[in-house]
Design a protein around this motif. Sequence first.
Motif, mmCIF file in Angstrom:
data_model
loop_
_atom_site.group_PDB
_atom_site.id
_atom_site.type_symbol
_atom_site.label_atom_id
_atom_site.label_comp_id
_atom_site.label_asym_id
_atom_site.label_seq_id
_atom_site.Cartn_x
_atom_site.Cartn_y
_atom_site.Cartn_z
ATOM 1 N N ARG A 170 11.307 -0.942 1.731
ATOM 2 C CA ARG A 170 10.371 -1.146 0.933
ATOM 3 C C ARG A 170 9.053 -2.172 1.649
ATOM 4 N N GLN A 171 9.582 -2.882 2.718
ATOM 5 C CA GLN A 171 8.668 -3.793 3.434
ATOM 6 C C GLN A 171 7.936 -2.923 4.145
ATOM 7 N N LEU A 172 8.537 -1.721 4.850
ATOM 8 C CA LEU A 172 7.920 -1.084 5.767
ATOM 9 C C LEU A 172 6.787 0.074 5.024
ATOM 10 N N HIS A 173 7.171 0.548 3.854
ATOM 11 C CA HIS A 173 6.452 1.222 2.907
ATOM 12 C C HIS A 173 5.214 0.520 2.524
ATOM 13 N N ARG A 174 5.401 -0.815 2.226
ATOM 14 C CA ARG A 174 4.155 -1.579 1.782
ATOM 15 C C ARG A 174 3.331 -1.768 2.881
ATOM 16 N N GLY A 175 3.696 -1.905 4.348
ATOM 17 C CA GLY A 175 2.909 -2.043 5.226
ATOM 18 C C GLY A 175 2.029 -0.779 5.483
ATOM 19 N N HIS A 176 2.885 0.211 5.400
ATOM 20 C CA HIS A 176 2.218 1.602 5.751
ATOM 21 C C HIS A 176 1.120 1.668 4.707
ATOM 22 N N SER A 177 1.460 1.636 3.307
ATOM 23 C CA SER A 177 0.344 2.072 2.299
ATOM 24 C C SER A 177 -0.847 1.142 2.533
ATOM 25 N N ALA A 178 -0.722 -0.098 3.018
ATOM 26 C CA ALA A 178 -1.895 -1.040 3.124
ATOM 27 C C ALA A 178 -2.635 -0.691 4.319
ATOM 28 N N ILE A 179 -2.207 -0.153 5.403
ATOM 29 C CA ILE A 179 -2.651 0.217 6.464
ATOM 30 C C ILE A 179 -3.498 1.467 5.988
ATOM 31 N N GLN A 180 -2.857 2.322 5.278
ATOM 32 C CA GLN A 180 -3.746 3.712 4.903
ATOM 33 C C GLN A 180 -4.795 3.377 4.073
ATOM 34 N N GLN A 193 -11.598 -2.777 -1.503
ATOM 35 C CA GLN A 193 -11.418 -3.969 -0.772
ATOM 36 C C GLN A 193 -10.147 -3.875 0.106
ATOM 37 N N MET A 194 -10.123 -4.613 1.362
ATOM 38 C CA MET A 194 -9.245 -4.602 2.286
ATOM 39 C C MET A 194 -8.072 -5.509 1.888
ATOM 40 N N GLN A 195 -6.760 -4.765 2.181
ATOM 41 C CA GLN A 195 -5.782 -5.366 1.727
ATOM 42 C C GLN A 195 -4.983 -6.079 2.941
ATOM 43 N N ASP A 196 -4.357 -7.264 2.607
ATOM 44 C CA ASP A 196 -3.626 -8.101 3.921
ATOM 45 C C ASP A 196 -2.385 -7.221 4.097
ATOM 46 N N VAL A 197 -2.078 -6.975 5.527
ATOM 47 C CA VAL A 197 -1.097 -6.287 6.202
ATOM 48 C C VAL A 197 -0.080 -7.319 6.841
ATOM 49 N N ARG A 198 0.887 -7.838 6.350
ATOM 50 C CA ARG A 198 1.918 -8.782 6.976
ATOM 51 C C ARG A 198 2.364 -8.023 8.087
ATOM 52 N N PRO A 199 2.598 -8.762 9.268
ATOM 53 C CA PRO A 199 3.153 -8.348 10.634
ATOM 54 C C PRO A 199 4.599 -7.931 10.214
ATOM 55 N N THR A 200 5.339 -8.551 9.162
ATOM 56 C CA THR A 200 6.623 -8.185 8.940
ATOM 57 C C THR A 200 6.709 -6.836 8.167
ATOM 58 N N ASP A 201 5.565 -6.308 7.638
ATOM 59 C CA ASP A 201 5.589 -5.231 7.156
ATOM 60 C C ASP A 201 5.338 -3.858 8.119
ATOM 61 N N THR A 202 5.151 -4.340 9.107
ATOM 62 C CA THR A 202 4.898 -3.193 10.246
ATOM 63 C C THR A 202 5.970 -3.094 11.259
ATOM 64 N N ASP A 203 6.975 -4.066 11.448
ATOM 65 C CA ASP A 203 7.912 -4.432 12.459
ATOM 66 C C ASP A 203 9.238 -4.270 11.790
ATOM 67 N N GLU A 204 9.847 -3.323 11.965
ATOM 68 C CA GLU A 204 11.156 -3.166 11.447
ATOM 69 C C GLU A 204 12.038 -4.362 11.896
ATOM 70 N N SER A 205 12.161 -5.047 13.122
ATOM 71 C CA SER A 205 12.946 -6.102 13.547
ATOM 72 C C SER A 205 12.628 -7.331 12.759
ATOM 73 N N LEU A 206 11.193 -7.629 12.426
ATOM 74 C CA LEU A 206 10.669 -8.664 11.623
ATOM 75 C C LEU A 206 11.108 -8.408 10.281
ATOM 76 N N ALA A 207 11.064 -7.124 9.832
ATOM 77 C CA ALA A 207 11.271 -7.018 8.221
ATOM 78 C C ALA A 207 12.781 -7.388 8.067
ATOM 79 N N ARG A 208 13.612 -6.981 9.013
ATOM 80 C CA ARG A 208 15.159 -7.278 8.777
ATOM 81 C C ARG A 208 15.328 -8.942 9.019
#
Length: 476
Positions: free
Chosen positions: A251-261, A273-288
Amino acid sequence: MMLIMACAGSGRCLATQVSRTFISQAAACPPYRRRLNSSTVPEAHAPSATSGPTPLGELRSALNRLEPAASVLLGSTAAAVTERELEGPLEIKDAKIIFEAVWTKVERKYGRANLRFPKEVIWLMGAPGSGKSFNAPFILKARGITARELVMSSLLVGPEAQQIKADGGMVGDSLVLEILLEKLLQPQYSNGVVVDGFPRTKVQVECITMLRERMKKLREEFIDSEHGTFFRRPAFRVAVLFVNEKDSVERQLHRGHSAIQHNQRVLETGLGQMQDVRPTDTDESLARRRYEVFKDHYSTLQSLASYFTFHVINTNASVDEVRQRIMHEFKYQSSLELAEPTCDLVSSIPVASALAEHARQNLVRRLDEYQANNSDIFQAVVQAIKKEFVPIFEQHSLTGQAFVLSENSVFNRAGAIGMVIDILTERGFFVSSRTAVSNVPTHVDLASGAISYKPKPSWEFRVRWSQTAIRQEDDD
């Protein structure tokens, strides 16, 4: 390193010792590792017998030349902790010290009589990706809270705090607590608030238990004053939204991917409007890592179950299922919301659900007792219903309701009205009744004109049943 100072002639210790263990622990912290391992750290010596006892101020000065860690230790034992020490690079982790310092600062700023915190606080926590922001409105609706949820991450917007969050870390307890207390004093939260993202540390967990105790003391202090209505019984709840690690990371990675798109479409079209993209939503290791932080903290969070109502809601389900779980968890409970004297007074009256729990069995028992113990009255009541009620029911069968007015004296006999209600209830009707008394003239004194009256009772019954429609909606 051992620092000891004794008062000559008295044998009493003026200052405590800074042990090797404390210094070694401080040395493990990155900001101090290089300096504490350096040979340039000054040594402190006990005063000589000829020089006389060293004043406490000189000892503080000596310790200040060491490291902030040692200075903080002395400050917490020999004097009040300063705001500088609380907010320094090596933050104090004693919940009581932090809470007292922050509370004192807030009380000084607003005044004690203005420390009017919300009556109900729901501390909302959850695993990353569990849907706190999505599900918070359901909790607000279930509790009848009109103010939007208070999201802690949106309050911590300073550059230092932002960098800490971007790295998957947490902002210092002292700063977080101060911001939170000031926010809770705002009038829009007086009836209730959902706090999203607090507590996140062991210190914060301890702080909210101290907050409730302080709120209870404020209530005791002001309850009989002109400000009493602002200091209601505090009700704290903890809600934890749970999702397993696999789904959390996805879910975290999906949220990041959706925000980037989304942001890419905004850049291409200029719309939205631009959405915030959390670094933890784009990096699996940070998400874990975020999920691991949640798991490590959850055991600490569970300690609140001994103090407050504790809800764990599994969000691995459909939206409707999760909403139903939330509505069930947050239904009204008088013991949690009413003041204790009020609750004690009204709790002697059974709740409707308890009355209905064995209603059918009790109804059957009463009907059998009527026939066994008061057969003559019971049979007379049945005959009255057949003669007076049923014809009216048949005439109004399509309306689903009828009004029966009777002057039958059988209803004046003890227990007769209860029999009517039970008989009709057993037959599937919903009935209520009332007794009316009218004065009927019986004699007129022609000489004086005085009229004598005789009271005449009558009984009114309002009866409802399931309505049947003649025509279906699709009929011509």
